[in-house]
Design a protein around this motif. Structure first.
Motif, short mmCIF file in Angstrom:
data_model
loop_
_atom_site.label_atom_id
_atom_site.label_comp_id
_atom_site.label_asym_id
_atom_site.label_seq_id
_atom_site.Cartn_x
_atom_site.Cartn_y
_atom_site.Cartn_z
N PHE A 51 0.81 -1.21 0.00
CA PHE A 51 0.00 0.00 0.00
C PHE A 51 0.86 1.27 0.00
O PHE A 51 0.43 2.30 -0.55
CB PHE A 51 -0.95 -0.01 1.20
CG PHE A 51 -2.16 -0.87 0.97
CD1 PHE A 51 -3.19 -0.43 0.16
CD2 PHE A 51 -2.26 -2.12 1.55
CE1 PHE A 51 -4.31 -1.22 -0.06
CE2 PHE A 51 -3.38 -2.92 1.34
CZ PHE A 51 -4.40 -2.47 0.53
N GLU A 52 2.04 1.20 0.57
CA GLU A 52 2.94 2.35 0.48
C GLU A 52 3.34 2.59 -0.97
O GLU A 52 3.33 3.74 -1.44
CB GLU A 52 4.18 2.10 1.34
CG GLU A 52 3.92 2.18 2.83
CD GLU A 52 5.09 1.71 3.67
OE1 GLU A 52 5.03 1.84 4.90
OE2 GLU A 52 6.08 1.20 3.09
N GLY A 53 3.69 1.52 -1.67
CA GLY A 53 4.04 1.66 -3.08
C GLY A 53 2.86 2.13 -3.90
O GLY A 53 3.00 2.98 -4.80
N TYR A 54 1.68 1.59 -3.60
CA TYR A 54 0.48 1.99 -4.35
C TYR A 54 0.16 3.47 -4.14
O TYR A 54 -0.18 4.17 -5.10
CB TYR A 54 -0.72 1.14 -3.92
CG TYR A 54 -2.00 1.52 -4.63
CD1 TYR A 54 -2.26 1.06 -5.92
CD2 TYR A 54 -2.92 2.38 -4.04
CE1 TYR A 54 -3.42 1.43 -6.59
CE2 TYR A 54 -4.08 2.76 -4.70
CZ TYR A 54 -4.32 2.28 -5.97
OH TYR A 54 -5.46 2.66 -6.64
N ALA A 55 0.28 3.94 -2.91
CA ALA A 55 -0.01 5.35 -2.62
C ALA A 55 0.91 6.27 -3.42
O ALA A 55 0.47 7.30 -3.94
CB ALA A 55 0.12 5.61 -1.13
N ILE A 56 2.19 5.91 -3.51
CA ILE A 56 3.14 6.73 -4.24
C ILE A 56 2.83 6.73 -5.74
O ILE A 56 2.75 7.79 -6.38
CB ILE A 56 4.58 6.24 -3.99
CG1 ILE A 56 4.97 6.44 -2.53
CG2 ILE A 56 5.57 6.97 -4.91
CD1 ILE A 56 6.29 5.79 -2.14
N VAL A 57 2.64 5.54 -6.29
CA VAL A 57 2.38 5.42 -7.73
C VAL A 57 1.06 6.09 -8.10
O VAL A 57 0.97 6.83 -9.09
CB VAL A 57 2.38 3.94 -8.15
CG1 VAL A 57 1.90 3.79 -9.59
CG2 VAL A 57 3.76 3.34 -7.98
N ALA A 58 0.03 5.85 -7.30
CA ALA A 58 -1.29 6.40 -7.61
C ALA A 58 -1.32 7.91 -7.48
O ALA A 58 -2.01 8.61 -8.25
CB ALA A 58 -2.35 5.78 -6.71
#
Length: 243
Positions: A51-58
């Motif tokens: 979710f940390e990666g998703y938050a950054i990418v999104a």
């Protein structure tokens, strides 16, 4: 409203939008799965890392996804079809927001489901409450910044939206993941998607504080919708690059 949402979806037919909606979240999930399968560095923290990666990418991806949706109408008739349709522009702006928010929810689910299957099949412990909290934090905080990108897409097209999106993402990384923004980050709702997810993972904010900032995000979303729909009511359909 439902007919308008259906109309927006029909307009994406034979455009890259549908490819992005179906393919990009699956690719993101597969990349995360491949990394987690080969790296012991995040063992026990797979959900947080995802979710940390998703938050950054999104946070950055939304800056080009929104203008991509508006480009369909811009190319079809320079927004003339909507602006002269006789439908309240406030309703048009809100309907477009709802459409983008629904697509964002679909994208998040498409990314989450294969990752969740990976966790279950590999026997990794999943705390459902934490999983759902992170899911909700990402969706709510990202939804709150959609109206801003609607305005940027209409007024400045890709250049303005992506430029500010890159700035917001970099600022969010600095203010949300380091000590630099310790006393000021809560004044900037654009930082929330990254900051709140990282804070939940590291347990630097209590659940009550996270809920409070989630409410702030929703409040900011409604304020943004009101302000930018008011601007949209007076907009003449000209983008900055055409002036």
């Amino acid at each position: 409203m439902l007919r308008m949402l259906q109309s927006y979806w029909q307009r994406t037919k034979r455009t890259p939008v549908r490819i992005i909606i179906w393919l990009c979240p699956l690719v993101f999930a597969l990349v995360c799965i491949a990394y987690m399968s080969s790296s012991p560095a995040i063992k026990g923290h797979e959900v947080d890392a995802f979710f940390e990666g998703y938050a950054i990418v999104a946070s950055f991806s939304i800056s080009f996804f929104v203008p991509m949706l508006y480009e369909i109408d811009q190319q079809a008739g320079r927004y003339g079809n909507e602006l002269r349709s006789g439908i309240s522009r406030t309703i048009l702006f809100i309907a477009r927001f709802l459409f983008i928010a629904l697509l964002l929810a679909v994208i998040e689910l498409l990314a989450v489901l294969p990752f969740l299957m990976f966790l279950l099949f590999t026997g990794i412990t999943v705390h459902i409450f934490d999983f759902l909290c992170l899911l909700a934090l990402c969706l709510i905080t990202l939804m709150s910044i959609i109206p801003t990108y609607q305005f940027l897409s209409l007024k400045f097209q890709y250049s303005g939206s992506i430029g500010l999106g890159a700035f917001f993402t970099l600022a969010s990384l600095l203010l949300g993941t380091t000590e630099l923004g310790q006393n000021i980050w809560y004044f900037f709702p654009y930082v929330y998607p990254i900051k709140l997810v990282f804070s939940y993972a590291k347990q630097t904010l209590s659940l009550e504080e996270l809920m409070m900032f989630g409410v702030f995000s929703i409040f900011f979303m409604f304020i943004s919708l009101f302000l930018f729909s008011f601007w949209y009511n007076k907009w003449d359909g000209t983008v900055k690059l055409e002036e």
